[in-house]
Design an enzyme around this catalytic site. Structure first.
Site, PDB file in Angstrom:
ATOM      1  N   SER A 124      25.725 -16.345 -22.546  1.00  0.00           N
ATOM      2  CA  SER A 124      25.508 -17.390 -23.549  1.00  0.00           C
ATOM      3  C   SER A 124      25.926 -18.759 -23.037  1.00  0.00           C
ATOM      4  CB  SER A 124      26.235 -17.062 -24.855  1.00  0.00           C
ATOM      5  OG  SER A 124      27.452 -16.446 -24.617  1.00  0.00           O
ATOM      6  N   HIS A 145      18.535 -14.487 -23.591  1.00  0.00           N
ATOM      7  CA  HIS A 145      19.692 -14.734 -24.459  1.00  0.00           C
ATOM      8  C   HIS A 145      19.380 -14.318 -25.897  1.00  0.00           C
ATOM      9  CE1 HIS A 145      22.701 -17.735 -26.371  1.00  0.00           C
ATOM     10  NE2 HIS A 145      23.265 -16.573 -26.163  1.00  0.00           N
ATOM     11  N   GLU A 157      16.270 -16.766 -26.374  1.00  0.00           N
ATOM     12  CA  GLU A 157      16.061 -17.902 -25.476  1.00  0.00           C
ATOM     13  C   GLU A 157      15.764 -17.326 -24.095  1.00  0.00           C
ATOM     14  OE1 GLU A 157      18.968 -21.306 -27.493  1.00  0.00           O
ATOM     15  OE2 GLU A 157      19.773 -20.103 -25.858  1.00  0.00           O
ATOM     16  N   ASN A 195      23.096 -23.513 -28.690  1.00  0.00           N
ATOM     17  CA  ASN A 195      24.514 -23.863 -28.581  1.00  0.00           C
ATOM     18  C   ASN A 195      24.726 -25.316 -28.184  1.00  0.00           C
ATOM     19  OD1 ASN A 195      25.764 -21.588 -29.497  1.00  0.00           O
ATOM     20  ND2 ASN A 195      25.738 -20.576 -27.510  1.00  0.00           N
TER      21      ASN A 195
HETATM   22  P1  NAD Z   1      31.704  -7.127 -25.460  1.00  0.00           P
HETATM   23  O1  NAD Z   1      33.081  -7.422 -25.034  1.00  0.00           O
HETATM   24  O2  NAD Z   1      31.472  -6.576 -26.824  1.00  0.00           O
HETATM   25  O3  NAD Z   1      31.030  -6.119 -24.419  1.00  0.00           O
HETATM   26  C1  NAD Z   1      31.074  -6.285 -23.034  1.00  0.00           C
HETATM   27  C2  NAD Z   1      31.052  -4.897 -22.402  1.00  0.00           C
HETATM   28  O4  NAD Z   1      30.848  -5.041 -21.000  1.00  0.00           O
HETATM   29  C3  NAD Z   1      32.353  -4.120 -22.593  1.00  0.00           C
HETATM   30  O5  NAD Z   1      32.062  -2.845 -23.127  1.00  0.00           O
HETATM   31  C4  NAD Z   1      32.932  -4.022 -21.172  1.00  0.00           C
HETATM   32  O6  NAD Z   1      33.608  -2.815 -20.941  1.00  0.00           O
HETATM   33  C5  NAD Z   1      31.680  -4.111 -20.332  1.00  0.00           C
HETATM   34  N1  NAD Z   1      31.878  -4.593 -18.975  1.00  0.00           N
HETATM   35  C6  NAD Z   1      32.699  -5.574 -18.553  1.00  0.00           C
HETATM   36  N2  NAD Z   1      32.551  -5.755 -17.220  1.00  0.00           N
HETATM   37  C7  NAD Z   1      31.616  -4.863 -16.804  1.00  0.00           C
HETATM   38  C8  NAD Z   1      31.010  -4.580 -15.551  1.00  0.00           C
HETATM   39  N3  NAD Z   1      31.343  -5.246 -14.446  1.00  0.00           N
HETATM   40  N4  NAD Z   1      30.051  -3.629 -15.492  1.00  0.00           N
HETATM   41  C9  NAD Z   1      29.708  -2.949 -16.600  1.00  0.00           C
HETATM   42  N5  NAD Z   1      30.259  -3.158 -17.829  1.00  0.00           N
HETATM   43  C10 NAD Z   1      31.185  -4.130 -17.924  1.00  0.00           C
HETATM   44  O7  NAD Z   1      30.896  -8.486 -25.238  1.00  0.00           O
HETATM   45  P2  NAD Z   1      29.560  -8.965 -25.940  1.00  0.00           P
HETATM   46  O8  NAD Z   1      29.910  -9.785 -27.133  1.00  0.00           O
HETATM   47  O9  NAD Z   1      28.621  -7.828 -26.070  1.00  0.00           O
HETATM   48  O10 NAD Z   1      29.018 -10.006 -24.844  1.00  0.00           O
HETATM   49  C11 NAD Z   1      28.378  -9.597 -23.679  1.00  0.00           C
HETATM   50  C12 NAD Z   1      27.595 -10.758 -23.071  1.00  0.00           C
HETATM   51  O11 NAD Z   1      26.675 -11.262 -24.029  1.00  0.00           O
HETATM   52  C13 NAD Z   1      28.440 -11.942 -22.645  1.00  0.00           C
HETATM   53  O12 NAD Z   1      27.868 -12.521 -21.510  1.00  0.00           O
HETATM   54  C14 NAD Z   1      28.338 -12.878 -23.844  1.00  0.00           C
HETATM   55  O13 NAD Z   1      28.549 -14.225 -23.501  1.00  0.00           O
HETATM   56  C15 NAD Z   1      26.902 -12.645 -24.250  1.00  0.00           C
HETATM   57  N6  NAD Z   1      26.584 -12.955 -25.659  1.00  0.00           N
HETATM   58  C16 NAD Z   1      27.436 -12.622 -26.661  1.00  0.00           C
HETATM   59  C17 NAD Z   1      27.089 -12.919 -27.985  1.00  0.00           C
HETATM   60  C18 NAD Z   1      27.992 -12.552 -29.124  1.00  0.00           C
HETATM   61  O14 NAD Z   1      27.827 -13.112 -30.234  1.00  0.00           O
HETATM   62  N7  NAD Z   1      28.925 -11.632 -28.962  1.00  0.00           N
HETATM   63  C19 NAD Z   1      25.858 -13.547 -28.256  1.00  0.00           C
HETATM   64  C20 NAD Z   1      25.000 -13.837 -27.201  1.00  0.00           C
HETATM   65  C21 NAD Z   1      25.367 -13.541 -25.895  1.00  0.00           C
END
Ligand code: NAD
Length: 501
Positions: A124, A145, A157, A195
């Site tokens: 993001s 995204h 996106e 954002n």
């Molecule tokens: P989250 O913490 O819920 O999940 C991330 C997962 O990735 C965890 O289960 C973790 O164990 C795993 N992980 C970490 N490092 C790893 C690796 N090297 N290989 C495999 N698995 C790994 O996070 P999330 O909220 O799902 O966010 C994930 C991505 O999506 C981030 O880049 C975040 O910026 C993006 N994002 C999040 C949102 C939101 O609202 N939460 C919205 C859009 C984008």
């Protein structure tokens, strides 16, 4: 040559957290075999078990038939080792938001997958260009995204870095549509579209709070009156003050500390104090048991105050609306359509639509009111009186605004008040994004409506307003605060000149 991704393409989702689980669900529902991998033990198995419950819920609500749900679930294969996903033609990465970790993962995946596989990141905030740096085939990496919750939010996106091949972005664009989403192309710049363009919705209102110009519940009510589902304070409380602050900081830093994006001390203090909003029980509002959220008083019609001469000024839609309201209230008035300002004069007093200057700059018996957008009667509308006005001026201005059908909300004499200031800055930010090739006008509108539920897109507001008036408001804000924050987008200033000629 175009690239297409069919249902037969196996999709590898890396990261089985909030976003990864949602992405796995929609990809499986769209018919793909989905490999789900996470480094945390059992995370992908647990995510599949949770998805089983989600799909069961959809079946019991009649939104999905049982066999479709069963088939979708059957397509999801939790993996404990990445090597087993070598047949995947598309990766969607949703792991921790860290550049080095993401780069490392994609390098590892290049060694595992075929050279035609597309690599997509759900980052993001990290530059897609930077994630691709060091890859053998950086042109196949693209941003995809999604918004949270993935199954419900329509926007994707599709973010192109400097080296992303247009065909790769196009393939992800088409795939997003096939997955039931509305994709919008974006260039990889800080905050992408949503954002970035949304920053002033928080920043301008935090600035008003910093000046102690108005209370959070009044800000929220005035912006809800425009059609926003949530005001900025209640929205920051929901997102989490800490999360919102960190996005603001990352956009600020990534723009070389451009003052336009400077974070707010009000927000920093809340974060430092652990007041994160709903999740911690307190933020702008108190969510603990037994507390009551403050609300503005509801609309009450007013008797018409005594006046010898009432005159409507201006010829824009707001002036027309004032004239209609006076007619409906059986007030006799004259109409000066060539006036240099919009509003109402009542004997020696003036009630003027804000043009970005504070009431105190405009005269003695002067009050300014905010931009009314909604046609609903009784909507909350901010107003401010000159610091030289008589003691009764605020009551008088409020009484006339009630006659005009508004629910007046007094605030400090701050330039452009709440709605005019917020919308001008949102439009200005969107104009800069378009000028810098981040997105198209239609893309910005779709992104803001679908990504953050805005009631209209910035260019839709612009089409119903007047670029010249927005530039004037921004110039007045700039003159008042003497800061770079309100510098007008070159795109918008040129647009205003185009309208004059
Ligand atoms: P989250 O913490 O819920 O999940 C991330 C997962 O990735 C965890 O289960 C973790 O164990 C795993 N992980 C970490 N490092 C790893 C690796 N090297 N290989 C495999 N698995 C790994 O996070 P999330 O909220 O799902 O966010 C994930 C991505 O999506 C981030 O880049 C975040 O910026 C993006 N994002 C999040 C949102 C939101 O609202 N939460 C919205 C859009 C984008």
């Amino acid at each position: 040559m175009s690239i297409s991704i069919s249902k037969d393409t196996a999709v590898l989702v890396v990261g089985a957290g909030i976003m990864g689980a949602g992405i796995a669900q929609i990809a499986a529902q769209a018919g793909h075999t989905v490999f789900l991998f996470d480094t945390k033990e059992n995370a992908s198995v647990d995510a599949k078990a949770k998805l089983a419950k989600t799909l069961e819920g959809l079946v019991s609500k009649g939104k999905l038939d049982a066999s479709t749900a069963e088939q979708a679930l059957g397509r999801i294969q939790p993996l404990s080792e990445l090597d087993k996903a070598s047949s995947a033609g598309l990766v969607v990465e949703a792991i921790i938001e860290n550049l080095e970790v993401k780069r490392g993962l994609f390098k590892q995946l290049e060694g595992l997958l075929g050279k035609d596989a597309i690599l997509a990141t759900n980052t993001s905030s990290i530059s897609v260009t930077a994630i691709a740096n060091g890859l053998q085939y950086p042109e196949r990496l693209v941003g995809m995204h999604f918004f949270n919750p993935v199954p419900l939010m329509k926007l994707v996106e599709v973010v192109s870095g400097l080296q992303t091949k247009p065909e790769v972005a196009e393939a992800i664009f088409e795939l997003s549509k096939a997955w039931g989403k509305v994709p919008v192309h974006a260039r990889s710049t800080p905050g992408f579209i949503v954002n970035r363009i949304a920053r002033p919705y928080y920043a301008e209102n935090l600035a008003l709070l910093h000046e102690q110009a108005v209370q959070p519940h009044v800000l929220d009510a005035c912006l809800r009156a425009v059609g926003f589902r949530m005001g900025p304070c209640e929205l920051m409380d929901l997102i989490g003050l800490d999360t919102n602050y960190s996005v603001t900081r990352s956009v600020y830093e990534a723009n070389f500390f451009d003052k336009r994006y400077v974070p707010s001390a009000v927000q920093r203090d809340l974060v430092d104090g652990g007041l994160f909003g709903r999740k911690s029980g307190q933020g702008f509002y108190d969510y603990r048991e037994g507390t009551v959220k403050p609300e503005i008083t509801s609309f009450a019609p007013a008797d018409v105050p005594a006046a010898d001469k009432v005159q409507v000024h201006g010829k824009c839609v707001v002036a027309k609306r004032l004239a209609e309201a006076l007619t409906a209230a059986k007030v006799s008035f004259t109409h000066e359509s060539e006036s240099a300002w919009t509003g109402l004069s009542i004997d020696d007093a003036q009630l003027r639509l804000t043009d970005g200057r504070p009431a105190s700059q405009l005269g003695k018996e002067v009050a300014v009111f905010d931009l009314p957008i909604s046609k609903e009667p009784g909507q909350a509308l901010a107003f401010a009186v000159s610091n030289r006005a008589s003691a009764e001026a605020a009551d008088y201005a409020a009484a006339w605004l009630r006659v005009l059908g508004f629910n007046p909300q007094p605030m400090a004499d701050s330039p452009a008040l709440i709605v005019a200031r917020t919308l001008s800055m949102l439009i200005n930010e969107a104009a800069d994004a378009v000028q810098q090739g981040v997105c198209s006008e239609a893309g910005a509108d779709a992104a803001m409506k679908l990504g953050v539920n805005y009631p209209a897109g910035p260019f839709e507001w612009l089409a119903n307003w007047d670029a010249g008036k927005i530039v004037q408001i921004l110039d007045h804000l700039e003159a008042f605060y003497r800061g770079e924050r309100y510098r007008v987008s070159p795109w918008l200033r040129l647009k205003a000149w185009q309208e004059v000629v």
